[in-house]
Every structure is written in structure tokens, then in C-alpha cells.
Design a protein around this motif. Sequence first.
Motif, short mmCIF file in Angstrom:
data_model
loop_
_atom_site.label_atom_id
_atom_site.label_comp_id
_atom_site.label_asym_id
_atom_site.label_seq_id
_atom_site.Cartn_x
_atom_site.Cartn_y
_atom_site.Cartn_z
N GLY A 95 -9.61 -5.72 -7.97
CA GLY A 95 -9.07 -6.49 -6.86
C GLY A 95 -7.57 -6.38 -6.71
O GLY A 95 -7.01 -6.85 -5.74
N GLN A 96 -6.88 -5.76 -7.67
CA GLN A 96 -5.42 -5.66 -7.59
C GLN A 96 -5.03 -4.45 -6.75
O GLN A 96 -5.63 -3.39 -6.86
N THR A 97 -4.05 -4.60 -5.90
CA THR A 97 -3.55 -3.48 -5.10
C THR A 97 -2.38 -2.83 -5.80
O THR A 97 -1.43 -3.50 -6.19
N PHE A 98 -2.48 -1.52 -5.98
CA PHE A 98 -1.42 -0.77 -6.66
C PHE A 98 -0.54 -0.07 -5.65
O PHE A 98 -1.02 0.43 -4.63
N THR A 99 0.76 0.00 -5.95
CA THR A 99 1.68 0.76 -5.12
C THR A 99 1.60 2.22 -5.50
O THR A 99 1.06 2.60 -6.53
N GLN A 100 2.19 3.06 -4.66
CA GLN A 100 2.23 4.50 -4.94
C GLN A 100 2.97 4.76 -6.25
O GLN A 100 2.59 5.63 -7.03
N GLU A 101 4.02 4.00 -6.51
CA GLU A 101 4.76 4.19 -7.76
C GLU A 101 3.92 3.79 -8.96
O GLU A 101 3.95 4.45 -9.99
N ASP A 102 3.16 2.67 -8.81
CA ASP A 102 2.30 2.24 -9.91
C ASP A 102 1.29 3.31 -10.26
O ASP A 102 1.07 3.63 -11.43
N ARG A 121 12.38 6.20 -6.98
CA ARG A 121 13.28 5.08 -6.67
C ARG A 121 14.04 5.39 -5.39
O ARG A 121 14.51 6.49 -5.18
N SER A 122 14.17 4.37 -4.55
CA SER A 122 14.87 4.58 -3.29
C SER A 122 16.35 4.74 -3.53
O SER A 122 16.93 4.14 -4.42
N VAL A 187 11.15 0.41 3.69
CA VAL A 187 10.19 -0.68 3.59
C VAL A 187 8.88 -0.14 3.05
O VAL A 187 8.61 1.06 3.10
N ARG A 188 8.06 -1.06 2.53
CA ARG A 188 6.75 -0.67 2.01
C ARG A 188 5.68 -0.97 3.06
O ARG A 188 5.74 -2.00 3.73
N GLU A 189 4.72 -0.07 3.16
CA GLU A 189 3.59 -0.34 4.04
C GLU A 189 2.30 0.01 3.30
O GLU A 189 2.29 0.90 2.44
N VAL A 190 1.24 -0.72 3.61
CA VAL A 190 -0.04 -0.54 2.92
C VAL A 190 -0.88 0.47 3.68
O VAL A 190 -1.02 0.39 4.91
N ILE A 201 6.43 3.99 0.55
CA ILE A 201 7.77 3.66 1.03
C ILE A 201 8.10 4.54 2.22
O ILE A 201 7.98 5.76 2.15
N VAL A 202 8.54 3.91 3.32
CA VAL A 202 8.90 4.63 4.54
C VAL A 202 10.27 4.14 5.02
O VAL A 202 10.76 3.08 4.60
#
Length: 375
Positions: A95-102, A121-122, A187-190, A201-202
Motif C-alpha cells: 500500500g505504500q507509494t514509492f518515489t522514483q528515487e526510492d 537530486r535536484s 515538482v513531483r507528480e504521480v 520530478i518534473v
Amino acid sequence: MAAPGKKDYYEILGVSRGASADEIKKAYRALTRKYHPDANPGDKEAEAKYKEINEANEVLSDPKKRAQYDQFGYVGDVPPDGFGGAGGGFGGFGGQTFTQEDLGDLFGDLFGGGFGGGRRRSSNPNAPKRGADLEASVKISLEEAYKGTKRKLEIPRLDTCPHCGGSGAEPGSKVETCPACHGTGQVREVVNTPFGQMQQIVTCAKCGGKGRTVDRVCTVCRGNGRVQKTQSVEVKIPAGVDNGTRLRVSSKGEAGINGGPAGDLFILTEVMPDARFTRKGDDLNTTIEISYPQAALGCEVKVDTFDGVEKLDIPAGTQAGSKLRIKGRGMPRLRGKGSGDMNILVRVKVPKSLSAKERELLIQLARESGQQVKA
């Protein structure tokens, strides 16, 4: 271990997960002989087993497919339904959403960093950035390439806006940190992926990646911080350049961003053909014509060079097609000392018409040497 509810190809072939390619091949051959439809006519169970055996062998005999199966429990770009949770995705690993970095860090730990190159890293959007390089071409004569020359070029480029000094804001306007990206410019988008939901990240749409907003943009550059201008650049072309020589003029490219350094200007030289000389490397080649008596008896001739007239001794008995050389009268070496040579091809000129006296003398010469000619 295969995904829940999915086939275990190793179990189907009856081999261990560490089985070698030869062991897999041997097991496959034994099972196909046992369950082949020709050996079991009308046996539906044997037919289904035979299909499973072929499916397992197709995956486990291919190193790439086997590696994916070992890692994920399936083969292909999209996981089968029921793989690791509802919706055909990883389901966020509980159920956890992971970021692209994760996921980059996770897969980097598991598989050597092959997923997106690890954590990204940005960068600071307001950090100074170097301007783009520019390129222009110039045509010069071979003599200019020999002696060196100068050219004044008009180069269009993006230059720092004189009105706002490159800030993109109208002088006196209010500059604030972008409320959407909080000054990061990103910014981050899902997004939905085969692995479930991921955040990427976009560039921030509100500030265009600048990390700040202004209430009034510059009226000259319209917020870009740079304007199109034409600059006059005097370029020094050194002696010895050739076709395709690339010269660099430092800091004459486009202006940098946020106070960054300007790019460079690269000049590509095109050397035009010359009526007197041809070039081969650092050498110059030319041709002279002499008469038959000059070739037979020897003489001294004058040869044009880019430094003036040079005297050349023609030895007696010089044959048509002979090549003579004047050292150091070729092209200057662009990246080295000295110069190449000048090579002279000798041609013997035969007169098309003769005076009566010239004809008589040639007939006497032919008879003297025992040669037959038309008298």
C-alpha cells in the motif's frame, strides 16, 4: 519462488533454481519424450503437461528471460494479474507509494544500481549556468592560410539583457520564491507504472524551472534574461590552417544564465582552391614547363612561391615528369615548428610549330643521334 498463483517453471522441469543450462536442457528433452502427444494419443492431461514443459523451457533456456523470472516471477513488460497485489502492480509493497528515487535506491541495492541510476537530486535552478557554444565558418584563400589573416564576423547570439541585467524581472518589480516548487524549480507528480504508482520530478510549470516568480517580467527580454543580438568578432586565423580546422574564440558564445560564464565561439575554416598551388598536408605542389633543350642541357628557372620568386636549378638530362623540391617553402605547420616543402613537377613543352631554321637544326640533331624523323 514464483509469484503467488503463478507457475513454478523450475518445478515443472523438475530442476533446482541453481540448475545449469545443460541440466535444464537434459530435463526438457526427457520430459518432452515422456509427454509428447505422439506418445500419448488422446491424453488431454499429457497434452497440457507438454505445453507447460515447453513454456518453462522457453523461459529458463533464455538467460535474459530466466533472469527476469528469477527476479520478478514473470516475464514481459507488464506483470500478470495478481502479481504482488491488486491491479497488476507492486501495489506499493503493502500500500505504500514509492518515489522514483526510492525505487532507484531499492533496485540499486538489489541489482547493482540498474534502475534509473540511483537517487537523483535536484539542482539549484538559480545556480549560474554556462552559455551555449556557437559555431561559424569562414572562407579564406590558400595564401591567407599560408600567411595567416584576420576576419571580422557578425555573429548572432543570445546576450545578457541590458534592461534587467539578466534577472528577467522588470527593474523595481517584486521577486518572490515560487509557491508551487518552493524555489527548487521542480515538482513531483504521480504516474502509474507496471510497478505501481511512482513519483517523478518534473520542471515546475508555474515558474518554468526558475524557482521564483515576479509580478512584472522584463519588458525587453520578456523574462528570459537574455536577448538576441549581433556581435562583431574579429577572429585571428593563424598560419597553417587547413580545410576543417576548428578554432576556438573564448567567451564569444551565448551569454550565461544567472551570471554564468559565456560559451565559446568555434570557427571552422574552409580554404579555397588556388590556381597555382595544390596542398597535400604541409606540402605545396606546383608545375613548371621547360623546353627540350633546357631539359637536355640544364638551366635555371624562376618559381613562384607565396614568399616571392625562388630560383630553381634544373639539372641536365631532367626527364619529363621529374619532381624537384624546394625545402621549407610549403605550408607553415599549425601545431609545430617549421614548414613543409614545395614540390615541383617538371613538364617538357613540345612546340606545335617550328621556324625553318629550328626545323633544320632538329633534323640535324635527329640524324646525329641516329633517330628517324619526318624530314
